[in-house]
Design a protein around this motif. Structure first.
Motif, PDB file in Angstrom:
ATOM      1  N   ARG A 102      -3.577  -7.187  -4.061  1.00  0.00           N
ATOM      2  CA  ARG A 102      -4.091  -6.695  -2.792  1.00  0.00           C
ATOM      3  C   ARG A 102      -5.291  -7.487  -2.247  1.00  0.00           C
ATOM      4  N   VAL A 156      -5.209  -8.942   1.488  1.00  0.00           N
ATOM      5  CA  VAL A 156      -6.153  -8.477   2.510  1.00  0.00           C
ATOM      6  C   VAL A 156      -6.901  -9.659   3.116  1.00  0.00           C
ATOM      7  N   LEU A 201      -1.211  -1.640  10.683  1.00  0.00           N
ATOM      8  CA  LEU A 201      -2.453  -1.589   9.907  1.00  0.00           C
ATOM      9  C   LEU A 201      -3.160  -0.243  10.032  1.00  0.00           C
ATOM     10  N   ASP A 210       0.813  -1.218   0.000  1.00  0.00           N
ATOM     11  CA  ASP A 210       0.000   0.000   0.000  1.00  0.00           C
ATOM     12  C   ASP A 210       0.842   1.261   0.000  1.00  0.00           C
ATOM     13  N   HIS A 259      -3.011   2.425   8.536  1.00  0.00           N
ATOM     14  CA  HIS A 259      -3.391   3.089   7.289  1.00  0.00           C
ATOM     15  C   HIS A 259      -4.608   2.438   6.641  1.00  0.00           C
ATOM     16  N   THR A 260      -5.156   1.389   7.266  1.00  0.00           N
ATOM     17  CA  THR A 260      -6.317   0.673   6.750  1.00  0.00           C
ATOM     18  C   THR A 260      -7.456   0.747   7.765  1.00  0.00           C
ATOM     19  N   ASP A 261      -8.614   0.178   7.381  1.00  0.00           N
ATOM     20  CA  ASP A 261      -9.742   0.085   8.310  1.00  0.00           C
ATOM     21  C   ASP A 261      -9.963  -1.362   8.761  1.00  0.00           C
ATOM     22  N   LEU A 262      -8.954  -2.210   8.591  1.00  0.00           N
ATOM     23  CA  LEU A 262      -9.143  -3.636   8.861  1.00  0.00           C
ATOM     24  C   LEU A 262      -9.395  -3.934  10.332  1.00  0.00           C
TER      25      LEU A 262
END
Length: 216
Positions: free
Chosen positions: A131, A135, A174, A118, A176-179
Motif C-alpha cells: 500500500r 499510495v 478515491l 483497500d 474511501h481515502t483522504d488523498l
C-alpha cells in the motif's frame, strides 16, 4: 430509445461508482433520453450478454442497430452527437479526447489498484506492504494532474468536456481515502463537476435503481 445496461444491485461501497454512471452522465449532458436495462450478476455469463460485452461488464450501449461496449468509447460516441461535450473546433475536440484517454490510461490504473487493494485485500499482509508504494504513485499522479489544472475551472480553457466527465468519474474511486484533500484544487474541481445538474440526475438514477431492487 437508447438502452444502457446496469446492475440491479451492487454492494454499498460500489454504489455511485459503477461505470454505467459515466454513460448516464454523458447522456444527461447531451439531453438524450435513455432507459436502463438492469441485469443480475448471473446475466453477465449468458451467451446473449457476452455477444454484446465480451468481458461480461457494464455498461452496454444499444441504439437501434448500434451496439457498443467500453465506457470510454460510448462516451466519445455520445459526445460526437452532443456539441456541448466537446469544443466546436477540431483542435479542441482532440484535446478533450486526449484528456479522456489520460483519465483512463494514466490516472485510473493506479487509483483502481489502490481501491481494489483497500476494499478487497486490506487484511492481507502483502497488501499492507504494497500500500505505501501504491499510495505514493497515486499521489504522484494526482500531483501532476493538479499542477496541470492549476487555477482553471476545467482541464481545458474551452470549459467542461468529456475529458472532465471521465476524469471526475475516475477520481471518485478515491472517496474511501483522504488523498484528494491533499490537492485542494483537484477537490474543488471534482466538486464543481459533480455539482452539474446532469451529474446529479445521472447519479440519482443509478442509486435509485439500486434502492428499488436490492435484495432483502
Amino acid at each position: 430509445m437508447i438502452e444502457v445496461s446496469a446492475f440491479k444491485w451492487v454492494p454499498p461501497f460500489a454504489r455511485g461508482l459503477v461505470r454505467d454512471l459515466r454513460v448516464r452522465w454523458a447522456l444527461e449532458e447531451a439531453g438524450l433520453p435513455y432507459r436502463a436495462r438492469l441485469i443480475d450478476f448471473d446475466d453477465r455469463e449468458t451467451a446473449a450478454y457476452r455477444a454484446l460485452q465480451p468481458f461480461g461488464q457494464v455498461p452496454v450501449y444499444r441504439d437501434g442497430e448500434l451496439e457498443l461496449f467500453e465506457s470510454g468509447a460510448i462516451v466519445l460516441h455520445i459526445a460526437a452527437r452532443a456539441p456541448g461535450l466537446v469544443p466546436a473546433d477540431p483542435a479542441g475536440q482532440a484535446r478533450a479526447t486526449t484528456w479522456l484517454f489520460a483519465a483512463l490510461n494514466s490516472i485510473e490504473p493506479p487509483i483502481q489498484n489502490l481501491a481494489e487493494l483497500d476494499l478487497f485485500n486490506a487484511d492481507q499482509e502483502w497488501a499492507r506492504l504494497r500500500r505505501p508504494g501504491l499510495v505514493a504513485f497515486v499521489e504522484q499522479r494526482l500531483g501532476e494532474l493538479a499542477a496541470n489544472l492549476g487555477d482553471k475551472d476545467y482541464l481545458e480553457a474551452d470549459g467542461f468536456t468529456v475529458g472532465d466527465l471521465m476524469m471526475v468519474t475516475v477520481l471518485r474511486n478515491l472517496r474511501h481515502t483522504d488523498l484528494m484533500a491533499k490537492f485542494p484544487n483537484l477537490a474543488a474541481y471534482q466538486a464543481r463537476c459533480e455539482a452539474r445538474p446532469a451529474f446529479q440526475t445521472a447519479l440519482a438514477a443509478q442509486l435509485g435503481d439500486f434502492a428499488e431492487l436490492q435484495p432483502a
